[in-house]
Design a protein around this motif. Structure first.
Motif, PDB file in Angstrom:
ATOM      1  N   ARG A   1       0.824  -1.213   0.000  1.00  0.00           N
ATOM      2  CA  ARG A   1       0.000   0.000   0.000  1.00  0.00           C
ATOM      3  C   ARG A   1       0.855   1.259   0.000  1.00  0.00           C
ATOM      4  O   ARG A   1       2.008   1.249   0.434  1.00  0.00           O
ATOM      5  CB  ARG A   1      -0.921   0.041   1.216  1.00  0.00           C
ATOM      6  CG  ARG A   1      -0.193   0.346   2.499  1.00  0.00           C
ATOM      7  CD  ARG A   1      -1.150   0.681   3.624  1.00  0.00           C
ATOM      8  NE  ARG A   1      -1.756   1.999   3.445  1.00  0.00           N
ATOM      9  CZ  ARG A   1      -2.598   2.530   4.330  1.00  0.00           C
ATOM     10  NH1 ARG A   1      -2.956   1.863   5.397  1.00  0.00           N
ATOM     11  NH2 ARG A   1      -3.084   3.723   4.126  1.00  0.00           N
TER      12      ARG A   1
ATOM     13  N   ASN B   1      15.222   9.149   6.182  1.00  0.00           N
ATOM     14  CA  ASN B   1      16.590   8.919   6.655  1.00  0.00           C
ATOM     15  C   ASN B   1      17.380   8.036   5.697  1.00  0.00           C
ATOM     16  O   ASN B   1      18.424   7.520   6.054  1.00  0.00           O
ATOM     17  CB  ASN B   1      16.563   8.291   8.059  1.00  0.00           C
ATOM     18  CG  ASN B   1      15.697   7.040   8.136  1.00  0.00           C
ATOM     19  OD1 ASN B   1      14.851   6.817   7.268  1.00  0.00           O
ATOM     20  ND2 ASN B   1      15.920   6.211   9.140  1.00  0.00           N
TER      21      ASN B   1
ATOM     22  N   PHE C   1       0.500   5.587   1.082  1.00  0.00           N
ATOM     23  CA  PHE C   1      -0.156   6.349   2.141  1.00  0.00           C
ATOM     24  C   PHE C   1      -0.580   7.725   1.632  1.00  0.00           C
ATOM     25  O   PHE C   1       0.159   8.379   0.896  1.00  0.00           O
ATOM     26  CB  PHE C   1       0.789   6.525   3.336  1.00  0.00           C
ATOM     27  CG  PHE C   1       1.135   5.235   4.004  1.00  0.00           C
ATOM     28  CD1 PHE C   1       0.400   4.773   5.080  1.00  0.00           C
ATOM     29  CD2 PHE C   1       2.189   4.456   3.535  1.00  0.00           C
ATOM     30  CE1 PHE C   1       0.715   3.570   5.685  1.00  0.00           C
ATOM     31  CE2 PHE C   1       2.505   3.250   4.134  1.00  0.00           C
ATOM     32  CZ  PHE C   1       1.757   2.796   5.219  1.00  0.00           C
TER      33      PHE C   1
ATOM     34  N   GLN D   1       4.610   8.271   3.743  1.00  0.00           N
ATOM     35  CA  GLN D   1       5.452   7.613   4.750  1.00  0.00           C
ATOM     36  C   GLN D   1       6.776   7.200   4.107  1.00  0.00           C
ATOM     37  O   GLN D   1       7.129   6.030   4.078  1.00  0.00           O
ATOM     38  CB  GLN D   1       4.742   6.377   5.325  1.00  0.00           C
ATOM     39  CG  GLN D   1       3.454   6.673   6.042  1.00  0.00           C
ATOM     40  CD  GLN D   1       3.690   7.323   7.387  1.00  0.00           C
ATOM     41  OE1 GLN D   1       4.730   7.161   8.004  1.00  0.00           O
ATOM     42  NE2 GLN D   1       2.727   8.103   7.848  1.00  0.00           N
ATOM     43  N   ILE D   2       7.475   8.206   3.574  1.00  0.00           N
ATOM     44  CA  ILE D   2       8.791   7.961   2.976  1.00  0.00           C
ATOM     45  C   ILE D   2       9.808   7.799   4.111  1.00  0.00           C
ATOM     46  O   ILE D   2       9.680   8.433   5.149  1.00  0.00           O
ATOM     47  CB  ILE D   2       9.175   9.174   2.104  1.00  0.00           C
ATOM     48  CG1 ILE D   2       8.241   9.277   0.910  1.00  0.00           C
ATOM     49  CG2 ILE D   2      10.627   9.125   1.665  1.00  0.00           C
ATOM     50  CD1 ILE D   2       8.454   8.220  -0.122  1.00  0.00           C
ATOM     51  N   PHE D   3      10.810   6.941   3.915  1.00  0.00           N
ATOM     52  CA  PHE D   3      11.903   6.877   4.891  1.00  0.00           C
ATOM     53  C   PHE D   3      12.868   8.020   4.566  1.00  0.00           C
ATOM     54  O   PHE D   3      13.757   7.872   3.717  1.00  0.00           O
ATOM     55  CB  PHE D   3      12.636   5.538   4.815  1.00  0.00           C
ATOM     56  CG  PHE D   3      11.712   4.353   4.953  1.00  0.00           C
ATOM     57  CD1 PHE D   3      10.846   4.250   6.033  1.00  0.00           C
ATOM     58  CD2 PHE D   3      11.715   3.349   4.007  1.00  0.00           C
ATOM     59  CE1 PHE D   3      10.006   3.152   6.165  1.00  0.00           C
ATOM     60  CE2 PHE D   3      10.879   2.246   4.133  1.00  0.00           C
ATOM     61  CZ  PHE D   3      10.017   2.157   5.216  1.00  0.00           C
TER      62      PHE D   3
ATOM     63  N   ARG E   1       8.430   1.609  -4.246  1.00  0.00           N
ATOM     64  CA  ARG E   1       8.745   0.808  -3.055  1.00  0.00           C
ATOM     65  C   ARG E   1       7.774  -0.364  -2.931  1.00  0.00           C
ATOM     66  O   ARG E   1       8.168  -1.485  -2.605  1.00  0.00           O
ATOM     67  CB  ARG E   1       8.635   1.728  -1.836  1.00  0.00           C
ATOM     68  CG  ARG E   1       9.329   1.275  -0.610  1.00  0.00           C
ATOM     69  CD  ARG E   1       9.359   2.386   0.415  1.00  0.00           C
ATOM     70  NE  ARG E   1       8.024   2.740   0.889  1.00  0.00           N
ATOM     71  CZ  ARG E   1       7.791   3.645   1.831  1.00  0.00           C
ATOM     72  NH1 ARG E   1       8.781   4.292   2.386  1.00  0.00           N
ATOM     73  NH2 ARG E   1       6.571   3.918   2.206  1.00  0.00           N
TER      74      ARG E   1
END
Lengths: 320, 258
Positions: free
Chosen positions: B84, B94, B86, B90-92, B166
């Motif tokens: 899924r 870091n 968002f 909700q990317i990382f 992703r």
């Protein structure tokens, strides 16, 4: 480039005892090695996986006591005792982590702090195993295949070697599928889960790994000092490990040795310099100076020493 | 007609006294694009959270292929092939763009902590494969040239594409897209529509929550309309658009909002 920097660092570290002969300086270098092992584990846990621990001294102590008890009371060879300590400590961290790693942020900090205090009190109270407040004296030197690490120079090589190995293991973990999973938990736990990362399991694993590293340092500490007693493992020690990790910089495992070195040298320097500046200087004055310097470091280098120096170098290059 | 890929039967979720999803049933046919539309607060994103296990169900059952999902945690559902995106990204941040996508390969790779710690030859080979496959996913959404940039440095629209890349890295059977067009300009939206259709051609089933009606009606095989947590209508885009109840409740509400 990176490889050469590492090789260069190893050569410098290997040559230090040739020039540094003063035992008290070697002693400081040994502690830097020990603390950098603990801090490396903490850096994986906090810097990469985003989980805080204020109880790392407990794991350091569990390693130290396991080695001391097994070698003094049961004549177990020191390498076996060290391995037993690592296994025991990792298992304790795993079991204790199952309930508490469900907590986040401040709650996790409180739970690990409480854990550290409980373990410290256990060291004090279970006198028949731990010797109570006076601890266990007469821990023999570490020995491997008949070679005894019975001088500060030998122990310097032992702890520095162990610290370098720990860093290499940490670097390998960071540059792997597991390392990415840990960082993804830090970045967005919910996104990590929706991509198939078992976040609870990864957190437990890295918690146990950081505990294992602390235990390794603890065992080497017991053999170096030849004495273990509870005060070295109280919650102040846990806080100091977090301070070392933060000062070195949590964004990279290479911050760990720098943080450990900076804090250890700073504490030692203050202890020597303060009486010269202030004739009536006491332990409290040292703590004040120590605190002020830490605050200044964190104001000017909030990302830690490594990132701060890197940025300063980059600025210097631009000016040239 | 092929068996349903995903089916929800009588699912319900309340937050305190607010019933977000009330007794909703629907099924998703494999290889199709199914849209879920409805006014704000109709329960669309909640349904995504129920399918992915971010919230537990109060009642009802969700099945995926031959598996009952009730009782499985989020990561286990991802392991089955549900991915899924968002609505609030909700990317990382870091990590680099490429590393973000490499996390998507997690479920299809194996190296454990010890193999990683000692860099076994197997784990090195796997790492090289992960990198290659992640790059291929970035190419698919057109982000390959940004692979080494910090993920947070991407503009908003490209961050949405990064989330899709992703997901693709997990080789999903079912892809849930939560308002993928929100914040995109017209050209980006058209590219997104083409991308979604190309994913369907690859055999990925898509469940889409979206406000943009042109996009929804243009690419969906069927549309589910929710209102106040209940199913108002479902059917082909044309049938739904001409449904009087939908026009009254949904479009009427939107006019009233405006």
């Amino acid at each position: 480039m990176k490889v050469w920097a590492f090789v260069g660092g190893v050569v410098v570290l290997a040559l230090i005892p040739v020039f540094v002969r003063t035992p008290s300086y070697l002693d400081v270098l040994i502690y830097i090695g020990l603390y950098s092992i603990v801090t490396t584990g903490l850096c994986l846990l906090t810097g990469y996986a985003g989980q805080i621990s204020l109880g790392q001294a407990a794991f350091y102590g569990l390693g130290a006591y396991t080695s001391a008890i097994l070698t003094v009371s049961y004549d177990v060879p020191s390498p076996l005792a060290l391995i037993a300590g690592i296994i025991l400590t990792a298992a304790v961290a795993y079991g204790f982590g199952i309930p508490i790693l469900k907590l986040k942020g401040h709650y996790l900090a409180m739970a690990t702090l409480a854990f550290g205090i409980i373990v410290y009190l256990a060291f004090v109270e279970f006198k028949e195993f731990t010797g109570g407040p006076s601890g266990i004296p007469g821990v023999p030197p570490f020995s491997l295949f008949g070679f005894r690490f019975d001088s500060d120079t030998k122990r310097y090589y032992l702890t520095t070697g162990a610290a370098l190995l720990t860093l290499l293991v940490a670097r390998n973990v960071v540059n792997s599928r597991i390392g990415r999973a840990l960082r993804s938990i830090h970045g967005s736990e919910v996104a990590a889960e929706t991509l198939g990362v078992d976040t609870a399991r990864q957190k437990l694993q890295v918690f146990a790994l950081s505990a294992a590293m602390a235990s390794l340092a603890g065992s080497l500490y017991a053999h170096h000092l030849s004495l273990v007693s509870p005060t070295a493992f109280n919650f102040v020690a846990s806080i100091e490990f977090v301070v070392m990790a933060a000062v070195g910089g949590l964004a990279s495992i290479w911050g760990a040795p720098f943080g450990a070195a900076a804090i250890t040298i700073l504490a030692e320097a203050i202890r020597r310099v303060m009486p010269l500046l202030l004739s009536y200087a006491s332990g409290e004055h040292e703590v004040i100076a120590y605190g002020v310097i830490l605050v200044v470091i964190m104001i000017f280098m909030p990302e830690g020493l490594v990132a701060g120096l890197r940025a300063a170098l980059a600025r210097g290059r631009e000016r040239l | 007609m092929p068996a349903d890929l995903l089916s929800a039967r009588g699912i319900r979720k309340a937050f305190g006294g607010v019933v977000a999803v009330a007794d909703v049933s629907f099924a998703v046919t494999p290889g199709t694009v199914r849209a879920i539309i409805g006014p704000n607060g109709a329960g669309k994103t909640t349904i995504f959270n129920l399918i992915t296990g971010i919230f537990p169900l109060d009642r009802g059952e969700i099945r995926f292929k031959e598996h009952g999902l009730n009782g499985l945690s989020t990561w286990q559902r991802a392991q089955l092939g549900i991915a899924r995106t968002f609505q609030n990204l909700q990317i990382f941040t870091n990590m680099t763009v490429l590393e973000n996508v490499m996390v998507g390969r997690h479920r299809l790779s194996r190296a454990g902590l010890l193999a990683a710690a000692f860099q076994t030859p197997g784990s090195r080979r796997e790492e090289a494969r992960i990198r290659e496959q992640a790059l291929a996913c970035l190419e698919l959404v057109g982000l390959a040239d940004r692979a080494q940039d910090p993920a947070g440095s991407l503009p908003f629209g490209q961050q949405r594409l990064l989330e899709i890349a992703r997901c693709l890295a997990t080789e999903p059977t079912l892809l849930l897209l939560d308002e993928p067009a929100a914040g995109l300009n017209l050209a980006e939206t058209e590219a997104l529509a083409a991308l979604i259709l190309s994913l369907r051609r690859r055999g990925i089933t898509i469940l889409l929550v979206e406000h943009l009606m042109d996009l929804v009606m243009g690419i969906s095989d069927s549309v589910l309309v929710l209102n106040y947590g209940q199913v108002l209508a479902h059917g082909s885009p044309e049938a739904v658009q001409n449904n009087p109840a939908v026009i009254e409740a949904y479009l009427g509400a939107e006019v009233a909002d405006a």
